[in-house]
Motif scaffolding. Structure first.
Motif, mmCIF file in Angstrom:
data_model
loop_
_atom_site.group_PDB
_atom_site.id
_atom_site.type_symbol
_atom_site.label_atom_id
_atom_site.label_comp_id
_atom_site.label_asym_id
_atom_site.label_seq_id
_atom_site.Cartn_x
_atom_site.Cartn_y
_atom_site.Cartn_z
ATOM 1 N N GLY A 90 60.136 -32.772 25.094
ATOM 2 C CA GLY A 90 61.001 -34.250 25.025
ATOM 3 C C GLY A 90 60.925 -34.939 26.519
ATOM 4 O O GLY A 90 60.536 -36.335 26.154
ATOM 5 N N LEU A 91 60.266 -34.286 27.555
ATOM 6 C CA LEU A 91 59.966 -34.987 28.854
ATOM 7 C C LEU A 91 58.367 -35.405 28.554
ATOM 8 O O LEU A 91 58.213 -36.643 29.114
ATOM 9 N N LEU A 92 57.640 -34.724 27.912
ATOM 10 C CA LEU A 92 56.127 -35.073 27.931
ATOM 11 C C LEU A 92 55.722 -35.621 26.664
ATOM 12 O O LEU A 92 54.750 -35.644 26.497
ATOM 13 N N LYS A 93 56.852 -36.067 25.901
ATOM 14 C CA LYS A 93 56.477 -36.553 24.507
ATOM 15 C C LYS A 93 55.227 -36.045 23.786
ATOM 16 O O LYS A 93 54.334 -36.467 23.187
ATOM 17 N N ASP A 94 55.388 -34.412 23.451
ATOM 18 C CA ASP A 94 54.486 -33.821 22.795
ATOM 19 C C ASP A 94 53.180 -34.160 23.398
ATOM 20 O O ASP A 94 51.931 -34.196 22.270
ATOM 21 N N LEU A 95 52.811 -34.240 24.557
ATOM 22 C CA LEU A 95 51.421 -34.601 25.084
ATOM 23 C C LEU A 95 50.353 -33.492 24.752
ATOM 24 O O LEU A 95 50.941 -32.179 24.810
ATOM 25 N N LYS A 96 49.267 -33.884 24.259
ATOM 26 C CA LYS A 96 48.238 -32.725 23.990
ATOM 27 C C LYS A 96 46.971 -33.040 24.679
ATOM 28 O O LYS A 96 46.553 -34.208 24.835
ATOM 29 N N VAL A 97 46.391 -32.316 25.795
ATOM 30 C CA VAL A 97 45.232 -32.510 26.303
ATOM 31 C C VAL A 97 44.106 -31.531 25.902
ATOM 32 O O VAL A 97 44.353 -30.394 25.660
ATOM 33 N N TYR A 98 43.014 -32.164 25.542
ATOM 34 C CA TYR A 98 41.700 -31.290 25.152
ATOM 35 C C TYR A 98 40.972 -31.092 26.518
ATOM 36 O O TYR A 98 40.541 -32.003 27.249
ATOM 37 N N VAL A 99 40.597 -29.787 26.763
ATOM 38 C CA VAL A 99 39.855 -29.515 27.700
ATOM 39 C C VAL A 99 38.208 -29.376 27.352
ATOM 40 O O VAL A 99 38.155 -28.324 26.590
ATOM 41 N N TYR A 100 37.420 -29.957 27.817
ATOM 42 C CA TYR A 100 36.020 -29.860 27.331
ATOM 43 C C TYR A 100 35.704 -28.396 28.169
ATOM 44 O O TYR A 100 35.624 -28.239 29.197
ATOM 45 N N GLU A 101 34.806 -27.656 27.266
ATOM 46 C CA GLU A 101 34.365 -26.248 27.703
ATOM 47 C C GLU A 101 32.807 -26.376 28.014
ATOM 48 O O GLU A 101 31.997 -26.247 27.145
ATOM 49 N N LEU A 102 32.647 -26.987 29.141
ATOM 50 C CA LEU A 102 31.283 -27.480 29.818
ATOM 51 C C LEU A 102 30.707 -26.243 29.982
ATOM 52 O O LEU A 102 31.147 -25.211 30.415
ATOM 53 N N PRO A 103 29.262 -26.183 29.867
ATOM 54 C CA PRO A 103 28.341 -25.269 30.553
ATOM 55 C C PRO A 103 28.787 -24.990 32.036
ATOM 56 O O PRO A 103 29.223 -25.755 32.785
ATOM 57 N N SER A 104 28.574 -23.680 32.582
ATOM 58 C CA SER A 104 29.426 -23.103 33.396
ATOM 59 C C SER A 104 28.446 -23.823 34.800
ATOM 60 O O SER A 104 29.152 -23.759 35.748
ATOM 61 N N LYS A 105 27.491 -24.512 34.680
ATOM 62 C CA LYS A 105 26.875 -25.086 35.876
ATOM 63 C C LYS A 105 27.754 -26.264 36.452
ATOM 64 O O LYS A 105 27.546 -26.819 37.643
ATOM 65 N N TYR A 106 28.694 -26.681 35.515
ATOM 66 C CA TYR A 106 29.416 -27.922 36.110
ATOM 67 C C TYR A 106 30.642 -27.190 36.767
ATOM 68 O O TYR A 106 31.292 -28.143 37.467
ATOM 69 N N ASN A 107 31.098 -26.126 36.416
ATOM 70 C CA ASN A 107 32.350 -25.879 37.064
ATOM 71 C C ASN A 107 32.366 -24.276 37.614
ATOM 72 O O ASN A 107 32.092 -24.105 38.715
ATOM 73 N N ILE A 108 32.575 -23.163 36.948
ATOM 74 C CA ILE A 108 32.641 -22.062 37.431
ATOM 75 C C ILE A 108 31.556 -21.305 38.060
ATOM 76 O O ILE A 108 31.825 -20.452 38.812
ATOM 77 N N ASP A 109 30.328 -21.640 37.920
ATOM 78 C CA ASP A 109 29.085 -21.287 38.890
ATOM 79 C C ASP A 109 29.531 -21.405 39.950
ATOM 80 O O ASP A 109 29.014 -20.793 41.306
ATOM 81 N N TRP A 110 30.240 -22.460 40.356
ATOM 82 C CA TRP A 110 30.696 -22.812 41.873
ATOM 83 C C TRP A 110 31.469 -21.908 42.590
ATOM 84 O O TRP A 110 31.491 -21.927 43.761
ATOM 85 N N LEU A 111 32.241 -21.161 41.773
ATOM 86 C CA LEU A 111 33.447 -20.198 42.303
ATOM 87 C C LEU A 111 32.658 -19.108 42.916
ATOM 88 O O LEU A 111 33.498 -18.194 43.450
ATOM 89 N N SER A 112 31.646 -18.910 42.877
ATOM 90 C CA SER A 112 30.809 -17.724 43.702
ATOM 91 C C SER A 112 31.133 -17.779 45.233
ATOM 92 O O SER A 112 31.127 -16.689 45.610
ATOM 93 N N ASN A 113 31.540 -18.904 45.636
ATOM 94 C CA ASN A 113 31.957 -19.203 47.119
ATOM 95 C C ASN A 113 33.287 -19.350 46.878
ATOM 96 O O ASN A 113 34.132 -20.232 46.176
ATOM 97 N N ALA A 114 34.279 -18.434 47.452
ATOM 98 C CA ALA A 114 35.492 -18.211 47.343
ATOM 99 C C ALA A 114 36.272 -19.429 48.029
ATOM 100 O O ALA A 114 37.475 -19.818 47.426
#
Length: 448
Positions: A90-114
């Motif tokens: 009701g509050l968010l009006k059935d909001l739907k978000v698609y999250v791109y699953e990009l190659p890891s070099k764009y995001n989770i590879d960086w998590l090697s540094n805590a």
């Protein structure tokens, strides 16, 4: 048939021996596996498809095209879980978000540094993680209102000063946009207007810590039509916010806040009157020729450095939250940019924020009643700070603290690993729900 066997005299207890075939009313029954075959088959197939789902949607590792091809079998899972949050719908009006699953070099590879997921710019990581597990995520891009582009640009820490180096930000983001626009149709159909980026930096999507350089560089052309989640915001015209944007809080670890409050409750007696710990230059002119904090912090140190009511410290201290929770007023002066993580820490730990940053736009202003929980002092009036705080302490401090100590405010400014009702990622989604006019799906449905 079950047979009870007695042990020999040298052993204690008994055991039960089961036979596969047994008789009942003098008739031979069907074997166990034949009688329960359909249930075994159903369980096996369910386990297979569940395991396949987990494999295909492991965080950050799917190929873009594979992700699209394999969307539809899992759409039901996402939609059915949304049914458990009717109030949310009701509050968010059935909001739907698609999250791109990009190659890891764009995001989770960086998590090697805590540090990547824990420093003040880490909202880019926190929002991504929360959306990946959120009920508002859709696995079918044709049903998405918005498309989240998860690129971490604040995780490249300088070896010289230890601060995030974002010189690579434009190239990394440009590469991600080139990928999603060449392999998938959703960017091109709207020129990115329903796509969302995080720019949790000093001057947002201008990607530079120095204001003059940030303005000169400007917002990358390919991002100017999109929605930017940014910590930077001012109430006057500024080239670095000339884009559809939502002002979000800087990242503060909710675990650290809870740990601090577990040792010192928010309504504990506070023995520090005015608190500030951070960079205060005796001579504010930087080697670059710029004046840090527009000299505001220097003036605070000069005017109140010897005032016993003011607890001013220039050096870093890992446990400084224990000082905030002991303080009545917490100074939040501008640095290079107007915003500061002290805003969030002060509210979360019950210390009245004293905002000294002319024209600042604060996070979630439609939700957080900043005028009722904080004080604002103009930069030119910093020399009058002591008198202002004394007046407030003698008049309406109790009312401000009563408003400030509402746990809902702390919730609204903190990002969690999962989207929690009322938390910072939730507030981002609420803000996005006011921009559904940019949703290609909604405009398509309204025209049908």
């Amino acid at each position: 048939m079950a047979e009870v066997h007695r042990p020999n005299k040298n052993r204690k207890g008994f055991y039960v021996k089961m036979k596969l075939f047994r008789t009942k009313n003098w008739k031979l029954e069907k074997p166990f596996f034949i009688r329960y075959f359909k249930w075994i088959l159903w369980f096996s197939l369910s386990f297979y498809f569940f395991a396949k789902f987990l494999n295909n949607h492991e965080f950050g590792k799917s190929n873009l095209k594979t992700t699209i091809i394999n969307q539809h079998p899992y759409r039901v899972l996402s939609e059915s879980s949304l049914q458990h949050q009717k109030d949310n719908q009701g509050l968010l009006k059935d909001l739907k978000v698609y999250v791109y699953e990009l190659p890891s070099k764009y995001n989770i590879d960086w998590l090697s540094n805590a540090r990547c997921s824990n420093h003040l710019f880490a909202s880019e990581v926190a929002i991504h993680k929360a959306l990946m597990k959120s009920d508002f995520r859709t696995f079918d891009p044709t049903e998405a209102d918005f498309f989240f582009v998860p690129v971490y640009v604040s995780c490249n820490f300088s070896t010289v000063n230890g601060f995030p180096a974002i010189g690579h930000a434009r190239a990394l983001l440009s590469s991600a946009v080139e990928l999603i626009s060449s392999e998938l149709p959703f960017w091109n159909r709207s020129n990115g207007s329903d796509h969302v980026f995080v720019a949790s930096h000093d001057y947002g999507a201008c990607f530079h810590a120095m204001e003059d350089r940030a303005i000169a560089d400007g917002i990358p052309e390919f991002m100017k039509n999109s929605i930017i989640l940014q910590t930077f915001g001012v109430k006057y015209q500024h080239p670095c916010q000339n884009v559809e944007n939502i002002v979000i809080p800087p990242y503060i670890s909710p675990e650290k806040v809870e740990s601090t409050l577990s040792k010192s409750p928010i309504d504990v007696q506070r023995d520090i009157y005015v608190f500030f710990r951070g960079k205060m230059e005796v001579h504010p002119k930087n080697v670059s020729g710029r004046f840090y904090s527009k000299r505001v912090r220097t003036e605070i140190l000069r005017k109140y450095g010897n005032d016993r009511r003011f607890y001013l410290k220039r050096h870093r201290f890992a446990g400084y939250q224990s000082e905030i929770v002991r303080s009545v007023f917490c100074l939040c002066p501008l640095g290079w940019a107007p915003w500061s993580p002290r805003l969030v820490e002060s509210v979360a730990l019950g210390c009245v924020p004293v905002i000294i940053a002319d024209g600042i736009r604060l996070p979630f202003e439609s939700i957080v009643p900043w005028s009722e929980i904080s004080l604002t002092v103009r930069e030119k009036d910093v020399a009058k700070l002591g008198g202002v705080l004394d007046y407030v302490a003698a008049t309406n401090l109790t009312a401000i603290q009563r408003n400030l100590w509402d746990h809902k405010l702390r919730q609204a400014l903190l990002f969690h690993d999962d989207v929690e009702t009322g938390d910072a990622t939730w507030q981002v989604l609420v803000a996005l729900s006011t921009k559904l006019g940019r949703s290609h799906r909604r405009s398509r449905l309204s025209s049908e």
